[in-house]
Each structure stands twice: as structure tokens, then as C-alpha cells.
Design a protein around this motif. Structure first.
Motif, PDB file in Angstrom:
ATOM      1  N   HIS A  48      12.164  37.431 -15.066  1.00  0.00           N
ATOM      2  CA  HIS A  48      10.843  36.872 -14.760  1.00  0.00           C
ATOM      3  C   HIS A  48      10.192  36.275 -16.007  1.00  0.00           C
ATOM      4  O   HIS A  48       9.641  35.162 -15.962  1.00  0.00           O
ATOM      5  CB  HIS A  48       9.954  37.969 -14.178  1.00  0.00           C
ATOM      6  N   LEU A  49      10.284  36.977 -17.121  1.00  0.00           N
ATOM      7  CA  LEU A  49       9.676  36.484 -18.364  1.00  0.00           C
ATOM      8  C   LEU A  49      10.404  35.255 -18.896  1.00  0.00           C
ATOM      9  O   LEU A  49       9.777  34.301 -19.366  1.00  0.00           O
ATOM     10  CB  LEU A  49       9.675  37.598 -19.412  1.00  0.00           C
ATOM     11  N   VAL A  50      11.732  35.279 -18.828  1.00  0.00           N
ATOM     12  CA  VAL A  50      12.516  34.140 -19.328  1.00  0.00           C
ATOM     13  C   VAL A  50      12.211  32.885 -18.525  1.00  0.00           C
ATOM     14  O   VAL A  50      11.995  31.803 -19.093  1.00  0.00           O
ATOM     15  CB  VAL A  50      14.019  34.473 -19.279  1.00  0.00           C
ATOM     16  N   LEU A  51      12.182  33.004 -17.206  1.00  0.00           N
ATOM     17  CA  LEU A  51      11.904  31.833 -16.377  1.00  0.00           C
ATOM     18  C   LEU A  51      10.481  31.323 -16.585  1.00  0.00           C
ATOM     19  O   LEU A  51      10.228  30.121 -16.536  1.00  0.00           O
ATOM     20  CB  LEU A  51      12.130  32.177 -14.903  1.00  0.00           C
ATOM     21  N   ALA A  52       9.565  32.250 -16.814  1.00  0.00           N
ATOM     22  CA  ALA A  52       8.183  31.836 -17.059  1.00  0.00           C
ATOM     23  C   ALA A  52       8.064  31.046 -18.355  1.00  0.00           C
ATOM     24  O   ALA A  52       7.214  30.155 -18.478  1.00  0.00           O
ATOM     25  CB  ALA A  52       7.278  33.066 -17.098  1.00  0.00           C
ATOM     26  N   LEU A  53       8.908  31.352 -19.345  1.00  0.00           N
ATOM     27  CA  LEU A  53       8.850  30.646 -20.627  1.00  0.00           C
ATOM     28  C   LEU A  53       9.621  29.335 -20.614  1.00  0.00           C
ATOM     29  O   LEU A  53       9.203  28.347 -21.235  1.00  0.00           O
ATOM     30  CB  LEU A  53       9.406  31.552 -21.737  1.00  0.00           C
ATOM     31  N   LEU A  54      10.746  29.299 -19.907  1.00  0.00           N
ATOM     32  CA  LEU A  54      11.624  28.136 -19.970  1.00  0.00           C
ATOM     33  C   LEU A  54      11.296  27.060 -18.947  1.00  0.00           C
ATOM     34  O   LEU A  54      11.549  25.876 -19.198  1.00  0.00           O
ATOM     35  CB  LEU A  54      13.087  28.571 -19.785  1.00  0.00           C
ATOM     36  N   LEU A  55      10.785  27.461 -17.806  1.00  0.00           N
ATOM     37  CA  LEU A  55      10.526  26.488 -16.748  1.00  0.00           C
ATOM     38  C   LEU A  55       9.045  26.197 -16.623  1.00  0.00           C
ATOM     39  O   LEU A  55       8.201  27.024 -16.973  1.00  0.00           O
ATOM     40  CB  LEU A  55      11.061  27.018 -15.407  1.00  0.00           C
ATOM     41  N   ARG A  56       8.767  25.019 -16.105  1.00  0.00           N
ATOM     42  CA  ARG A  56       7.378  24.665 -15.874  1.00  0.00           C
ATOM     43  C   ARG A  56       6.787  25.552 -14.780  1.00  0.00           C
ATOM     44  O   ARG A  56       7.472  25.977 -13.865  1.00  0.00           O
ATOM     45  CB  ARG A  56       7.278  23.191 -15.462  1.00  0.00           C
ATOM     46  N   ARG A  57       5.513  25.785 -14.907  1.00  0.00           N
ATOM     47  CA  ARG A  57       4.836  26.686 -13.992  1.00  0.00           C
ATOM     48  C   ARG A  57       4.943  26.187 -12.545  1.00  0.00           C
ATOM     49  O   ARG A  57       4.636  25.036 -12.254  1.00  0.00           O
ATOM     50  CB  ARG A  57       3.364  26.795 -14.375  1.00  0.00           C
ATOM     51  N   GLY A  58       5.413  27.080 -11.687  1.00  0.00           N
ATOM     52  CA  GLY A  58       5.499  26.765 -10.269  1.00  0.00           C
ATOM     53  C   GLY A  58       6.756  26.028  -9.851  1.00  0.00           C
ATOM     54  O   GLY A  58       6.937  25.752  -8.677  1.00  0.00           O
ATOM     55  N   LYS A  59       7.626  25.668 -10.802  1.00  0.00           N
ATOM     56  CA  LYS A  59       8.838  24.934 -10.460  1.00  0.00           C
ATOM     57  C   LYS A  59       9.938  25.911 -10.063  1.00  0.00           C
ATOM     58  O   LYS A  59      10.378  26.733 -10.866  1.00  0.00           O
ATOM     59  CB  LYS A  59       9.300  24.095 -11.644  1.00  0.00           C
ATOM     60  N   PRO A  60      10.446  25.847  -8.821  1.00  0.00           N
ATOM     61  CA  PRO A  60      11.477  26.795  -8.391  1.00  0.00           C
ATOM     62  C   PRO A  60      12.863  26.411  -8.895  1.00  0.00           C
ATOM     63  O   PRO A  60      13.137  25.254  -9.201  1.00  0.00           O
ATOM     64  CB  PRO A  60      11.408  26.706  -6.866  1.00  0.00           C
ATOM     65  N   VAL A  61      13.742  27.394  -8.964  1.00  0.00           N
ATOM     66  CA  VAL A  61      15.146  27.154  -9.298  1.00  0.00           C
ATOM     67  C   VAL A  61      15.892  26.844  -8.001  1.00  0.00           C
ATOM     68  O   VAL A  61      15.786  27.595  -7.029  1.00  0.00           O
ATOM     69  CB  VAL A  61      15.771  28.385  -9.982  1.00  0.00           C
ATOM     70  N   PRO A  62      16.658  25.740  -7.933  1.00  0.00           N
ATOM     71  CA  PRO A  62      17.400  25.425  -6.702  1.00  0.00           C
ATOM     72  C   PRO A  62      18.417  26.530  -6.388  1.00  0.00           C
ATOM     73  O   PRO A  62      19.267  26.852  -7.206  1.00  0.00           O
ATOM     74  CB  PRO A  62      18.096  24.103  -7.031  1.00  0.00           C
ATOM     75  N   LEU A  63      18.322  27.102  -5.203  1.00  0.00           N
ATOM     76  CA  LEU A  63      19.206  28.198  -4.815  1.00  0.00           C
ATOM     77  C   LEU A  63      20.185  27.812  -3.713  1.00  0.00           C
ATOM     78  O   LEU A  63      21.098  28.595  -3.421  1.00  0.00           O
ATOM     79  CB  LEU A  63      18.365  29.405  -4.360  1.00  0.00           C
ATOM     80  N   THR A 141      15.159  40.741  -4.967  1.00  0.00           N
ATOM     81  CA  THR A 141      14.190  40.612  -6.053  1.00  0.00           C
ATOM     82  C   THR A 141      14.559  39.449  -6.965  1.00  0.00           C
ATOM     83  O   THR A 141      13.695  38.672  -7.385  1.00  0.00           O
ATOM     84  CB  THR A 141      14.117  41.915  -6.862  1.00  0.00           C
ATOM     85  N   VAL A 142      15.857  39.330  -7.276  1.00  0.00           N
ATOM     86  CA  VAL A 142      16.313  38.229  -8.125  1.00  0.00           C
ATOM     87  C   VAL A 142      16.043  36.888  -7.448  1.00  0.00           C
ATOM     88  O   VAL A 142      15.581  35.926  -8.093  1.00  0.00           O
ATOM     89  CB  VAL A 142      17.813  38.386  -8.438  1.00  0.00           C
ATOM     90  N   LEU A 143      16.303  36.800  -6.147  1.00  0.00           N
ATOM     91  CA  LEU A 143      16.053  35.551  -5.427  1.00  0.00           C
ATOM     92  C   LEU A 143      14.567  35.208  -5.409  1.00  0.00           C
ATOM     93  O   LEU A 143      14.189  34.033  -5.529  1.00  0.00           O
ATOM     94  CB  LEU A 143      16.578  35.669  -3.990  1.00  0.00           C
TER      95      LEU A 143
END
Length: 281
Positions: A48-63, A141-143
Motif C-alpha cells: 500500500h505504501l509503495v503504490l502510494a509513493l510510486l503511482l499517481r493518486r487514484g490511478k489503479p493498476v491494470p489487473l 486484500t492485495v487485489l
């Protein structure tokens, strides 16, 4: 066909001869339980912390299809556990009823195991399968994190406590677990089936449906815990009552914040509908 299905659900030698053992069963030690829950919490928070730092706010990862595959897998596994335990419980009652028919009814046996019950046989095999399915359940949780939804403490707490409780059922041959396992996979089968349908239909899941099933599940657990206590004190004792009392405390710890969330959601929905009506009128 039905005979073959019944064989694989309740009469297979691996099911009938199952025995909960730290040496034979994967994931059956206290060290594994504690370390796996700790890894789950740490990895979830770190991701959660890594994604918050690396990705723009609110941008989802394509799953892609992963959420739908996970929901379908959980729904099918839950349906299998429900069917297997239902058939196995019926077989156990049929084979052992002669031993306790004068002092217990089938419902009493489902709620209250006789003192000295060992974690072996059909029922505990499906209890073990349910325990293992909790780790697959954690993948949700990961998803959720990858979808950039807010990670809340209650989400981690619920999955951790549920895994811990399912371990206690096996470790202490706890009473009431048969009904608890029947209720839970039934609710999961419906909710995850609904999420799978929503994913393939490109629609948002019906959140109140999932929430109402969870509330109904908690309500059934509360009623059953009260019944177990009454049977324990007035019918000669239930096996694993210490673990059952601890289980009841854990359920209360989950239920209170869940009810608070439930009330806030429905109050918000009712206020929204009231405002709409007021504006319309």
C-alpha cells in the motif's frame, strides 16, 4: 453420478482417515500461523505504501481478469466446502448417533461436540480445507490495494482474526465449528459469485447485498455461541469450550466495528434518499 460425488465428498479414504497433526498437516503449527499472519499484514501495508509513493493518486493498476478469476475460485471453493461438510456431517451423525442418541439431538451435536472429541475424520477434514482457503481469501486484500482503494485496519484485522479462529477450531476440536463453517462458505459462495458476475458484466457489485450477508453471518454466529454456552452448562459440557469463549470474544471484536460501519452506511444511504425526496417534492 451421485454415488461418485458422495464418495469424493465424504467417503474418500483421505477424508475418512484425516487426522489433524502438526507433523502431517501443512500449516498446522503455531509458528506457521503467527508468521503467515504477520507476513500478510506487513506485505499488505508495504504494498500500500509503495503504490502510494510510486503511482499517481487514484490511478489503479491494470489487473485484467485476475479479480474475476479470484472471485470465481473463491465461490467454487466455498460451494465445495459447504457441500462436502454438509454430506460429511450427515454421514457422521448417521454413523455415531447410536452412541449419543439418548442424550443429544443432531442439532445439539452440530453445536456441541462431546467431551474428548479428537480432530479427526470427515468433519475436521473440511474444517482443514476451510482453514487453507483462508490464505486464498487473503489475496483479495492485495487485489484491493492494487485497485487503489483505501486500505483500512479493519480489513487486515478481519482476515487475520478469521484465519486465527479457523486454526483454533482444529487445534482444540472446538464445538460449533460445523455450523460456523456451513454458514461462512454459503455466504462467501453468494458474495463472491455476485462479484464474479459483476466483474464479467462490467458492473459495480451491489454493496448492500454483500454487507447484508456479512451481517446475517455474524448474527447466526452470535445465536450459535449463546446456544453452545447453554448446552455446555446445562447438558454436561461441550468440547473446546475455552477456545469457543475466546472465539466469541474475537467475533465480538469483529462485529462491533462492522455494525458501526453498517449503521453509518445505511444512515448515509437513507439521508441521501431523503434529500432526493425532499428536493423532488
Amino acid at each position: 453420478m451421485m454415488q461418485r460425488l458422495n464418495f469424493y465428498l465424504s467417503e474418500h479414504p483421505a477424508i475418512v482417515g484425516f487426522r489433524w497433526s502438526h507433523a502431517l498437516c501443512w500449516g498446522s503449527t503455531w509458528s506457521f500461523l503467527v508468521s503467515s499472519i504477520a507476513v500478510y499484514v506487513v506485505v499488505s501495508i508495504f504494498l500500500h505504501l509503495v503504490l502510494a509513493l510510486l503511482l499517481r493518486r487514484g490511478k489503479p493498476v491494470p489487473l485484467g481478469p485476475l479479480p474475476a478469476i479470484h472471485s470465481l475460485s473463491m465461490s467454487l471453493i466455498s460451494a465445495t466446502i459447504f457441500a462436502g461438510l454438509l454430506v460429511s456431517a450427515a454421514a457422521e451423525i448417521k454413523e455415531t448417533r447410536w452412541f449419543w442418541r439418548r442424550s443429544k439431538t443432531p442439532l445439539q451435536w452440530l453445536l456441541c461436540f462431546p467431551l474428548g472429541t479428537r480432530p479427526s475424520g470427515r468433519v475436521f477434514f473440511w474444517s482443514y480445507v476451510f482453514y487453507l482457503s483462508r490464505f486464498l481469501h487473503m489475496l483479495r486484500t492485495v487485489l484491493v490495494i492494487l485497485r487503489r482503494r483505501k486500505l483500512v485496519f479493519f480489513h487486515l484485522f478481519y482476515h487475520s482474526i478469521s484465519t486465527f479462529m479457523s486454526f483454533l477450531w482444529l487445534e482444540f476440536s472446538q464445538s460449533f465449528q460445523v455450523l460456523a463453517i456451513l454458514f461462512t462458505p454459503l455466504a462467501y459462495c453468494v458474495t463472491y459469485g455476485h462479484r464474479f458476475w459483476a466483474a464479467i458484466a462490467a458492473r459495480r457489485p451491489c454493496f448492500p447485498l454483500v454487507l447484508n450477508f456479512q451481517i446475517a453471518l455474524f448474527g447466526c454466529n452470535v445465536v450459535c455461541h449463546v446456544a453452545v454456552l447453554l448446552l455446555h452448562f446445562f447438558k454436561g459440557g461441550c468440547n473446546g469450550i475455552g477456545a469457543c469463549l475466546f472465539n466469541a470474544l474475537l467475533n465480538a471484536a469483529i462485529l462491533l466495528p462492522f455494525l458501526n460501519f453498517y449503521v453509518r452506511v445505511y444512515f448515509r444511504r437513507s439521508t441521501k434518499h431523503s434529500n432526493k425526496f425532499f428536493n423532488f417534492s
